[in-house]
Design a protein around this motif. Structure first.
Motif, PDB file in Angstrom:
ATOM      1  N   ILE A  19      74.226 -43.948  98.282  1.00  0.00           N
ATOM      2  CA  ILE A  19      73.014 -43.636  97.513  1.00  0.00           C
ATOM      3  C   ILE A  19      73.251 -42.405  96.650  1.00  0.00           C
ATOM      4  O   ILE A  19      72.871 -42.379  95.473  1.00  0.00           O
ATOM      5  N   LYS A  20      73.893 -41.390  97.202  1.00  0.00           N
ATOM      6  CA  LYS A  20      74.177 -40.175  96.436  1.00  0.00           C
ATOM      7  C   LYS A  20      75.100 -40.464  95.262  1.00  0.00           C
ATOM      8  O   LYS A  20      74.906 -39.920  94.164  1.00  0.00           O
ATOM      9  N   GLU A  21      76.102 -41.316  95.471  1.00  0.00           N
ATOM     10  CA  GLU A  21      77.009 -41.687  94.381  1.00  0.00           C
ATOM     11  C   GLU A  21      76.252 -42.410  93.272  1.00  0.00           C
ATOM     12  O   GLU A  21      76.471 -42.150  92.088  1.00  0.00           O
ATOM     13  N   ILE A  22      75.376 -43.315  93.662  1.00  0.00           N
ATOM     14  CA  ILE A  22      74.582 -44.056  92.682  1.00  0.00           C
ATOM     15  C   ILE A  22      73.681 -43.100  91.913  1.00  0.00           C
ATOM     16  O   ILE A  22      73.555 -43.198  90.681  1.00  0.00           O
ATOM     17  N   MET A  26      73.555 -42.418  87.972  1.00  0.00           N
ATOM     18  CA  MET A  26      72.296 -42.538  87.233  1.00  0.00           C
ATOM     19  C   MET A  26      72.033 -41.287  86.408  1.00  0.00           C
ATOM     20  O   MET A  26      71.600 -41.370  85.256  1.00  0.00           O
ATOM     21  N   ALA A  27      72.309 -40.130  86.989  1.00  0.00           N
ATOM     22  CA  ALA A  27      72.107 -38.872  86.264  1.00  0.00           C
ATOM     23  C   ALA A  27      73.043 -38.790  85.059  1.00  0.00           C
ATOM     24  O   ALA A  27      72.636 -38.334  83.980  1.00  0.00           O
ATOM     25  N   GLU A  28      74.285 -39.244  85.228  1.00  0.00           N
ATOM     26  CA  GLU A  28      75.241 -39.230  84.118  1.00  0.00           C
ATOM     27  C   GLU A  28      74.791 -40.156  82.990  1.00  0.00           C
ATOM     28  O   GLU A  28      74.840 -39.789  81.818  1.00  0.00           O
ATOM     29  N   VAL A  29      74.347 -41.353  83.355  1.00  0.00           N
ATOM     30  CA  VAL A  29      73.884 -42.320  82.349  1.00  0.00           C
ATOM     31  C   VAL A  29      72.652 -41.773  81.637  1.00  0.00           C
ATOM     32  O   VAL A  29      72.542 -41.859  80.406  1.00  0.00           O
ATOM     33  N   SER A  30      71.747 -41.183  82.391  1.00  0.00           N
ATOM     34  CA  SER A  30      70.533 -40.617  81.810  1.00  0.00           C
ATOM     35  C   SER A  30      70.863 -39.470  80.857  1.00  0.00           C
ATOM     36  O   SER A  30      70.298 -39.384  79.757  1.00  0.00           O
ATOM     37  N   LYS A  31      71.785 -38.605  81.268  1.00  0.00           N
ATOM     38  CA  LYS A  31      72.184 -37.478  80.408  1.00  0.00           C
ATOM     39  C   LYS A  31      72.816 -37.997  79.118  1.00  0.00           C
ATOM     40  O   LYS A  31      72.494 -37.506  78.031  1.00  0.00           O
ATOM     41  N   LEU A  32      73.694 -38.983  79.230  1.00  0.00           N
ATOM     42  CA  LEU A  32      74.328 -39.552  78.046  1.00  0.00           C
ATOM     43  C   LEU A  32      73.282 -40.179  77.127  1.00  0.00           C
ATOM     44  O   LEU A  32      73.303 -39.958  75.909  1.00  0.00           O
ATOM     45  N   LEU A  90      72.901 -48.668  77.834  1.00  0.00           N
ATOM     46  CA  LEU A  90      72.716 -47.595  78.812  1.00  0.00           C
ATOM     47  C   LEU A  90      71.448 -47.815  79.632  1.00  0.00           C
ATOM     48  O   LEU A  90      71.425 -47.562  80.838  1.00  0.00           O
ATOM     49  N   LYS A  91      70.402 -48.295  78.971  1.00  0.00           N
ATOM     50  CA  LYS A  91      69.159 -48.606  79.698  1.00  0.00           C
ATOM     51  C   LYS A  91      69.393 -49.702  80.723  1.00  0.00           C
ATOM     52  O   LYS A  91      68.909 -49.632  81.846  1.00  0.00           O
ATOM     53  N   LYS A  92      70.159 -50.722  80.333  1.00  0.00           N
ATOM     54  CA  LYS A  92      70.461 -51.823  81.249  1.00  0.00           C
ATOM     55  C   LYS A  92      71.308 -51.330  82.419  1.00  0.00           C
ATOM     56  O   LYS A  92      71.082 -51.707  83.569  1.00  0.00           O
ATOM     57  N   GLU A  93      72.275 -50.477  82.121  1.00  0.00           N
ATOM     58  CA  GLU A  93      73.125 -49.925  83.181  1.00  0.00           C
ATOM     59  C   GLU A  93      72.293 -49.089  84.146  1.00  0.00           C
ATOM     60  O   GLU A  93      72.454 -49.181  85.366  1.00  0.00           O
ATOM     61  N   TYR A  94      71.387 -48.288  83.611  1.00  0.00           N
ATOM     62  CA  TYR A  94      70.519 -47.457  84.449  1.00  0.00           C
ATOM     63  C   TYR A  94      69.646 -48.344  85.332  1.00  0.00           C
ATOM     64  O   TYR A  94      69.471 -48.070  86.526  1.00  0.00           O
ATOM     65  N   ALA A  95      69.082 -49.412  84.753  1.00  0.00           N
ATOM     66  CA  ALA A  95      68.235 -50.330  85.518  1.00  0.00           C
ATOM     67  C   ALA A  95      69.031 -51.001  86.640  1.00  0.00           C
ATOM     68  O   ALA A  95      68.531 -51.156  87.766  1.00  0.00           O
ATOM     69  N   ALA A  96      70.277 -51.374  86.350  1.00  0.00           N
ATOM     70  CA  ALA A  96      71.123 -51.989  87.371  1.00  0.00           C
ATOM     71  C   ALA A  96      71.423 -50.997  88.491  1.00  0.00           C
ATOM     72  O   ALA A  96      71.388 -51.352  89.681  1.00  0.00           O
ATOM     73  N   LEU A  97      71.710 -49.753  88.121  1.00  0.00           N
ATOM     74  CA  LEU A  97      71.966 -48.717  89.126  1.00  0.00           C
ATOM     75  C   LEU A  97      70.728 -48.449  89.968  1.00  0.00           C
ATOM     76  O   LEU A  97      70.821 -48.261  91.184  1.00  0.00           O
ATOM     77  N   LEU A  98      69.574 -48.448  89.324  1.00  0.00           N
ATOM     78  CA  LEU A  98      68.317 -48.232  90.048  1.00  0.00           C
ATOM     79  C   LEU A  98      68.079 -49.362  91.047  1.00  0.00           C
ATOM     80  O   LEU A  98      67.683 -49.117  92.191  1.00  0.00           O
ATOM     81  N   SER A  99      68.344 -50.572  90.626  1.00  0.00           N
ATOM     82  CA  SER A  99      68.197 -51.723  91.509  1.00  0.00           C
ATOM     83  C   SER A  99      69.153 -51.614  92.699  1.00  0.00           C
ATOM     84  O   SER A  99      68.772 -51.865  93.850  1.00  0.00           O
ATOM     85  N   GLU A 100      70.385 -51.228  92.414  1.00  0.00           N
ATOM     86  CA  GLU A 100      71.388 -51.044  93.469  1.00  0.00           C
ATOM     87  C   GLU A 100      70.966 -49.932  94.434  1.00  0.00           C
ATOM     88  O   GLU A 100      71.112 -50.061  95.650  1.00  0.00           O
ATOM     89  N   LYS A 101      70.421 -48.864  93.888  1.00  0.00           N
ATOM     90  CA  LYS A 101      69.968 -47.745  94.720  1.00  0.00           C
ATOM     91  C   LYS A 101      68.817 -48.184  95.618  1.00  0.00           C
ATOM     92  O   LYS A 101      68.786 -47.862  96.811  1.00  0.00           O
TER      93      LYS A 101
END
Length: 145
Positions: A19-22, A26-32, A90-101
């Motif tokens: 969870i911490k890795e995800i 997510m923070a990196e994708v959001s910052k980018l 990036l939005k799609k990647e963030y959404a996928a990471l959120l789902s995984e989290k």
């Protein structure tokens, strides 16, 4: 029961780390994503600043945007980005990471509840058989005496 508790505790720790890795990704994708937006918003102002011959007067009037643009460029250079990714991807990647989290967190809650049930069962067995307690709470109480 003790072995199962240790196994479940280990699984909980692994899931927490996942969870911490995800969250870090997510923070990196959001910052980018935010940096790309800032860069796009300030690109015109910075271009005008360059055309003005790096005028002090223009800089003072638009200092915030110019600094924001420079910070974005610096961030891109630090990340070795030559081509900026699309914000939609990036939005799609963030959404996928959120789902995984969310899935990992759901699994973590199940593991935690199972662990709690095992600890309760172990405590009940120890009470029933009048065995010495092995929980941390008991050890702390013994230390106080």
């Amino acid at each position: 029961l003790s072995a199962e508790i240790e196994k479940t505790t280990s699984a909980c720790s692994e899931t927490q780390n996942k969870i911490k890795e995800i969250e870090t990704k997510m923070a990196e994708v959001s910052k980018l994503h935010n940096t790309i937006i800032d860069y796009a918003r300030t690109k015109k102002t910075f271009s005008e600043y360059k055309q003005s011959g790096y005028s002090k007067k223009f800089y003072e009037a638009h200092e915030k945007e110019i600094l924001l643009h420079r910070e974005a460029k610096k961030y891109f250079n630090e990340q070795n980005l030559t081509k900026l990714p699309d914000t939609d991807s990036l939005k799609k990647e963030y959404a996928a990471l959120l789902s995984e989290k969310n899935a990992a967190y759901s699994e973590y809650r199940k593991q935690r509840e199972y662990r709690k049930m095992l600890i309760t069962a172990k405590t009940n067995v120890e009470d029933f058989l009048n065995l010495p307690k092995t929980t941390k709470k008991k050890k702390k109480d013994e230390m106080v005496l």
